[in-house]
Each structure stands twice: as structure tokens, then as C-alpha cells.
Design an enzyme around this catalytic site. Structure first.
Site, PDB file in Angstrom:
ATOM      1  N   CYS A   1      60.740  -0.054  78.507  1.00 51.90           N
ATOM      2  CA  CYS A   1      60.664  -1.066  77.449  1.00 51.90           C
ATOM      3  C   CYS A   1      61.516  -2.289  77.764  1.00 51.90           C
ATOM      4  O   CYS A   1      61.438  -3.292  77.061  1.00 51.90           O
ATOM      5  CB  CYS A   1      61.085  -0.467  76.121  1.00 51.90           C
ATOM      6  SG  CYS A   1      60.158   1.019  75.712  1.00 51.90           S
TER       7      CYS A   1
ATOM      8  N   HIS B   1      54.871  -3.708  69.804  1.00 53.49           N
ATOM      9  CA  HIS B   1      55.654  -3.310  70.975  1.00 53.49           C
ATOM     10  C   HIS B   1      54.764  -3.036  72.192  1.00 53.49           C
ATOM     11  O   HIS B   1      54.559  -1.891  72.578  1.00 53.49           O
ATOM     12  CB  HIS B   1      56.516  -2.093  70.626  1.00 53.49           C
ATOM     13  CG  HIS B   1      57.455  -1.674  71.720  1.00 53.49           C
ATOM     14  ND1 HIS B   1      58.003  -2.568  72.622  1.00 53.49           N
ATOM     15  CD2 HIS B   1      57.950  -0.449  72.060  1.00 53.49           C
ATOM     16  CE1 HIS B   1      58.789  -1.906  73.470  1.00 53.49           C
ATOM     17  NE2 HIS B   1      58.771  -0.626  73.169  1.00 53.49           N
TER      18      HIS B   1
END
Lengths: 380, 380
Positions: A80, A324
Site C-alpha cells: 500500500c 484504496h
């Protein structure tokens, strides 16, 4: 060492776009960032593409159709934190004098590459069910036990970030929600409910970095120059304050603050890695916006919301509501904070923002000891 | 700008190791490189892991069990140039003053991750059969037509590299072969036969880079200091000389030579990207070791072989015989050349080597216009 300027930013809307390739998403973000920076593609001297699942050569595939051929292009994967890491690489090239203008792209299509998300054969934890929602659920439960955070306080994180996202035309979810709706949504990993978990998303972001000298020559219509004033990256343990051990966010932020010459009290706006509501709470504490155990009260008193008088956290909607798309998230945070520091954030403007912090975490559950944390401090 | 020294190198044997994880391979190479550099794991300030298919967090997963936690770790993907790119990133951090000691790892297990090699849904060329062996086959045919290279000359590349590999205990294939055997091996893409194509392999390599000042303080028993004297990376067209267009190797090598202050005539040893025999021929020409069209004669007269009086090319056996675990190849080239420059290459030592060049290409077939080329020049 060369000073590094964030000269241009761009991002796509985040959402589910089954018809779009990662290349098409990346191209849209890159075009926007180049226009924003006021430079031609030919001015770009090196490019870095952060992605987790877009596949080999993602950067080359996306950039060639924009005429970005003949320069060094490097693909970067750090879960991430992939595009935060791409920005780190771009800034290293500038600081090394290896380039004056670099492009950092982040891209992901979890709609097209969702199959890649399952646990692999070495993932003992994942195969037992200890996946990210479970880890965050356990952390939430521990915070309840140690410090008494309430389910309502956790839910308020989701409510606040949705309120911010409602003001962000690029966010995936823009319909305001209430604490009751958050708590009544489907249970995922107790005490976390569906609306407390970030969604799978598609999207791209792009950041143009320049030397200060080169940025001064660009025509930016007199808008303020945003500096990448301090950056740090570490691997380490994703612990919460209660665990007293090494906490990778505490240690990384300390370095980044020190390099930028600022402290938590100077921060006006911050984008943190709120993959789950409890994450944002833990990061308030680790980044020094409040004491350990006080995160629940910080959100409850409204301090982390727009106009709340504290550090405005996730003005763009956060991972929870902006969405996301893994590899694109770090760049989207930097785009949002750049708009904030320039005073270009419209209805979600943090008044008078001068210092901003972008924070991402990344890693695999079975490598909790070596999670990536990247912190970038921006200033005007 | 900081001068960069190759302070330590290590690699595993290359081959097929179905029982070993990428992490285990990487750890073996890293341990060897750290011992070679004379430093403790705690001295490493940043790490870069090049891999194509080892999956998200490959670097973090491999390094944590060696105690390498708490530092920045970045995974880099650039197809067959992945670890060459990792070295580029490591050198950028050193040149930027962001670290004094960095570790660059390359790792791949094509045995365990072979499924990942198929064409993806966007790969129109691949789905039509225009995969790498076909592209190289076409290039070989064109070289035959334009310059009259013979099948025997092509086969001699494989014979020479196997002869070198026979002297390299870390090579995947060490049994000498003859021109007749090469030509009689199974046809793959005419005129290329099986023994003219690199194998799928597993393995890892590791390189420790340091600032010159830091390297001087390390105890290296008086052995010569190997410098990363010039590096360049570009994307661009994988063309051959006959095509007259932009050739990414020509342009990248020109930059790297210039940065190192050397020319093709200074090069003693070179590791080139011989994924297929014709590749090595094309790279002789592009790197300036002979004129365009003369590559067939260069190998035929023995100049590129050990003791042949020209530039010794692929003294370690090349991709053809040392093996080609994609992400590990660039680092293995630099390890081989470091041993050569230190005079530690044993039976395959290039006498008096002072200048060496490592060359990798990477990319996907359908992105021929944006293939990665990385060239590193090492000197003592």
C-alpha cells in the site's frame, strides 16, 4: 543536497472501472500532473511507477503512449506504500543530481487484478484467516480493553472521512453516513463493520517532482511552491502504542519531522493510512497528534475534522471513502495535500494550511515485523 | 556527487530448486555479499530488491529473517533488468547522501512462479505467438539477410558461453557443448534451436554498495576497490543496427561510457543480455565492440572468448549457461564482473581486467518501444 519541489499533481476519480486498463488510468493521472506542473512530457527525465498488481512493465506500458520513451522508468512495489515509495525514489534521483524533473505514478485496478489478492502458499497466517481485517479487528479490541475506545468513536472516523469525501469529486463514496449506519452495517471482523473497512478500488495518481531551481523557471501563475521538506521510510513492526514495542509509524514520523524541521504541533493537514477506522486512531497517536489512548476522544471532539481546530486528518476522504487502489494511494495523498497547501482544495480547504503530512503503511500480514511505513512532510 | 563502490557481492548457484522459496535463495546471496563486504547486517541503511514474479513484499520477506528490519526496503520490478534497476536505485540513494551502505538483492524462482509467465489479457502480440523467442528468431533471420551471419556463428555464442560456464561452479549448465549439438538441438523459433535460448532458472544475487569513504574503512584485506564508475538506464526500442532507428543499447551505453570516462576500446570484460544467441551478437555491435554486421565474425574469430584478445563477453556463462532467474540476473552480472576486476575469478579470470561492463535488457514483447536497458560500468 538538492531541495525537492512538488511541482505538479494529478489523479483520476477513484472507484470501480472494469472497462479501464491500469495504463489508461495512469495516463489520465499523468496528463493531469504534467499540465498542472506546466511541463511537456519531454521534460520528464526519469519516471517511477508504484503498483502492486498491475503486472510487469506497468510503468513502461502506461507511459509509452504519452511519448515517455527514452528515459529511465522503474517500477516500484511496496504494497500500500508503493507510490509513496515511488516518490521516495524520484526524490532520491533529484537529490543525487541524476534528474531535474521526475514523474512518480501510482496505479491499481483491483477490479481487473482482484484474483491476485488471495493468500499465497507461504502465507500461513492468511490461510488461517489472519488477514488484514482480522488484524485490525484485534487491534481495535485491544484499544477498547487498554484505553476504553468505544464502538461509536471508531464509527466516527468513518463518518468524518465520508463527510470530507462528500466534498471531493474524485472520491469513490460521497454520500454522507451516520454513526448508526456505520454500526449497523455488516460485521466484518468484530468490532469492525463494513463501513469501517476501505473498499477495493481502481485509480491512478501522479506527482511531478522538480529541483527548486527548475521549479522556479516553470510558469505556475504565482501559486505557492510546495516543498517535499522531509521524507522517511522504514520497515518495522506495525504495533500500537499499548504494545510499547517498536512502532514503525512513530519511528518513521520522528525521522521525517526531524528532516523537515517541524513537529506534530506544526501540522495543519494530514493524510493517514485509514485502511480501517482503528488504523486512523492508532496513527493519530503514533504521529503525535494526541497522547496514546486519546485517539477516540480526538475524533469524538471533532478535532480531526474540517474546521475542528486540530490536525485535519484525511481531508480528501481517506482510504475509507476516497477509496484504496493500493498502488495509487500514496500519490493521491500527496495530490490532496498539495491542493490543500496551495489553497486549491475548494469546499474541503483546510484554512491556512502550511505544513502537511502524508503517511502510508504497507505489507503482508505474515510480515508484521517488516511492514513498510513511509512519511512525507510537505510545506509551503 | 558521492562516488559509489561495489563493496561486496554474492550469489547462489543458479538452477532449478523446486524446494526453495525466493526468500531462502535471497538470504543465501545476501549473507554471502555481507560477508564479502565485511559488514554486519546492522550496517545496511537501505535495501532494494529486484524481482519480477516473487510477489509483493519479496524484499521484506527475505530480509527480515536476517535481522534486516527498521531500514527502508523497496521492491523494484523492471523485467530482466530488475536487479540492475535495484542497483541503480541503491546508487541513487548513496549519491543523494541518503545512505552510506545499501544492499541490492535480485531474486527469482521461475520453478515456483512459472504460471506468471503467460501472456496477459492485454497482450495482443503474445496471444498471437509473438513471444520473445519469436522476436529473437526474427532478428536472427534479419541479421542473416542483412549481414550474412551464419547458423554456425550463432551457435558459437552458445558454445563459448557454455565453455565459460564450465569454469563457473555457480552456473546452471556446465557440460561443454559443440556447434553440432547446438544446431541439432530442438528447433524453437527458426533459426534458433533450444541450446540458443536461455533456460528458466531459480537463484538470487546480492550487491553491497558503499560510499567510497565508508568502503575505505571496511577491512577488505587489501583487495582492489571496485567502483561503479558510470551507470545509465533508458527505455526505448530494442532495435538492431540494421534497423537504423533508435537502439536502446547504443544510447544507454553511450551515456554510461561517458559518465565513466571510458569507451568501448577500454572494456576488458562484459556481461551482456544473451537471452538468445542473436542477442549477444546484436549487443557486441551496439556496445561498440565491433562494427554493425560484424558480430558473427567477432565470435567466430574467438575474440569474445576467454583468452581471445577482444572483449571477453559473458565470462560467467551468460544467461544461456549460467541461467536466467530474471530478477537475479543483473546482480549476478555485477558479481561476476566484480570477481573479474578483483582477480578472484579463478579458472575463468580475464587477465588484467580493469574495466568491465554489465548490460541488461528487459521488457514485454508488446512494448518493444519501451524496453528497459541498463548499463553499469565498473572499474578498478
Amino acid at each position: 543536497m538538492e531541495s525537492v519541489v512538488v511541482a505538479g499533481v494529478g489523479m483520476t476519480e477513484f472507484g470501480r472501472f472494469p472497462g479501464r486498463t491500469p495504463a489508461s488510468l495512469a495516463q489520465e493521472a499523468v496528463r493531469a500532473a504534467l499540465v498542472d506542473a506546466g511541463v511537456d512530457p519531454k521534460a520528464v527525465q526519469a519516471a517511477f511507477c508504484g503498483t502492486v498488481f498491475a503486472g510487469p512493465g506497468a510503468g513502461q506500458r502506461a507511459l509509452k503512449d504519452l511519448g515517455l520513451v527514452g528515459l529511465p522508468i522503474v517500477n516500484v512495489e511496496n504494497a500500500c506504500a508503493s507510490s509513496s515509495s515511488a516518490v521516495m525514489e524520484g526524490s532520491a534521483w533529484i537529490r543525487a543530481g541524476m534528474a531535474e524533473v521526475v514523474l512518480c505514478v501510482g496505479v491499481e485496478s483491483l477490479t481487473r487484478n482482484a484474483g491476485a489478492l488471495g493468500p499465497d502458499e507461504d502465507d500461513l497466517f492468511g490461510s488461517m484467516g489472519v488477514v488484514w481485517p482480522a488484524v485490525y479487528g484485534l487491534k481495535a479490541r485491544r484499544h477498547m480493553t487498554e484505553y476504553g475506545i468505544t464502538a461509536e468513536q471508531l464509527a466516527l472516523v468513518a463518518v468524518k472521512n465520508r463527510r470530507h469525501a462528500a466534498l471531493n469529486p474524485r472520491a469513490q463514496f460521497r454520500t454522507p453516513i451516520t454513526v448508526e449506519e456505520v454500526l449497523a452495517s455488516r460485521p466484518i471482523c468484530e468490532p469492525l463493520t463494513l463501513l469501517q473497512c476501505c473498499p477495493p478500488s481502481d485509480g491512478a495518481s501522479a506527482i511531478v517532482l522538480m529541483t527548486e531551481e527548475r521549479a522556479r523557471r516553470a510558469d505556475t501563475g504565482g501559486r505557492p511552491m510546495v516543498r517535499l521538506a522531509g521524507s522517511a521510510m522504514r520497515s518495522g513492526r506495525f504495533a500500537d502504542q499499548a504494545e510499547k514495542g517498536e512502532n514503525v509509524t512513530v519511528l518513521t514520523a520522528r525521522l521525517a519531522y526531524e528532516r523537515a524541521g517541524v513537529g506534530p504541533g506544526d501540522v495543519d493537514a494530514c493524510e493517514v493510512h485509514d485502511a480501517f477506522t482503528i488504523g486512523e486512531i492508532l496513527h493519530y497517536e503514533a504521529l503525535g497528534f494526541c497522547e496514546a489512548g486519546e485517539g477516540g476522544r480526538y475524533v469524538e471532539t471533532g478535532k480531526s475534522g474540517l474546521g475542528g481546530g486540530g490536525v485535519v486528518v484525511n481531508p480528501g476522504g481517506g482510504l475509507l471513502s476516497r477509496g484504496h487502489p493500493l498502488g495509487a494511494t500514496g500519490g493521491a495523498q500527496l495530490a490532496e495535500l498539495t491542493w490543500q497547501l496551495r489553497g486549491e482544495a475548494g469546499d474541503r480547504q483546510v484554512a491556512g494550511a502550511r505544513v502537511a503530512v502524508a503517511h502510508t503503511m504497507g505489507g503482508t500480514v505474515y510480515e508484521l515485523e517488516s511492514n513498510v511505513c513511509a512519511v512525507h512532510v510537505l510545506t509551503v
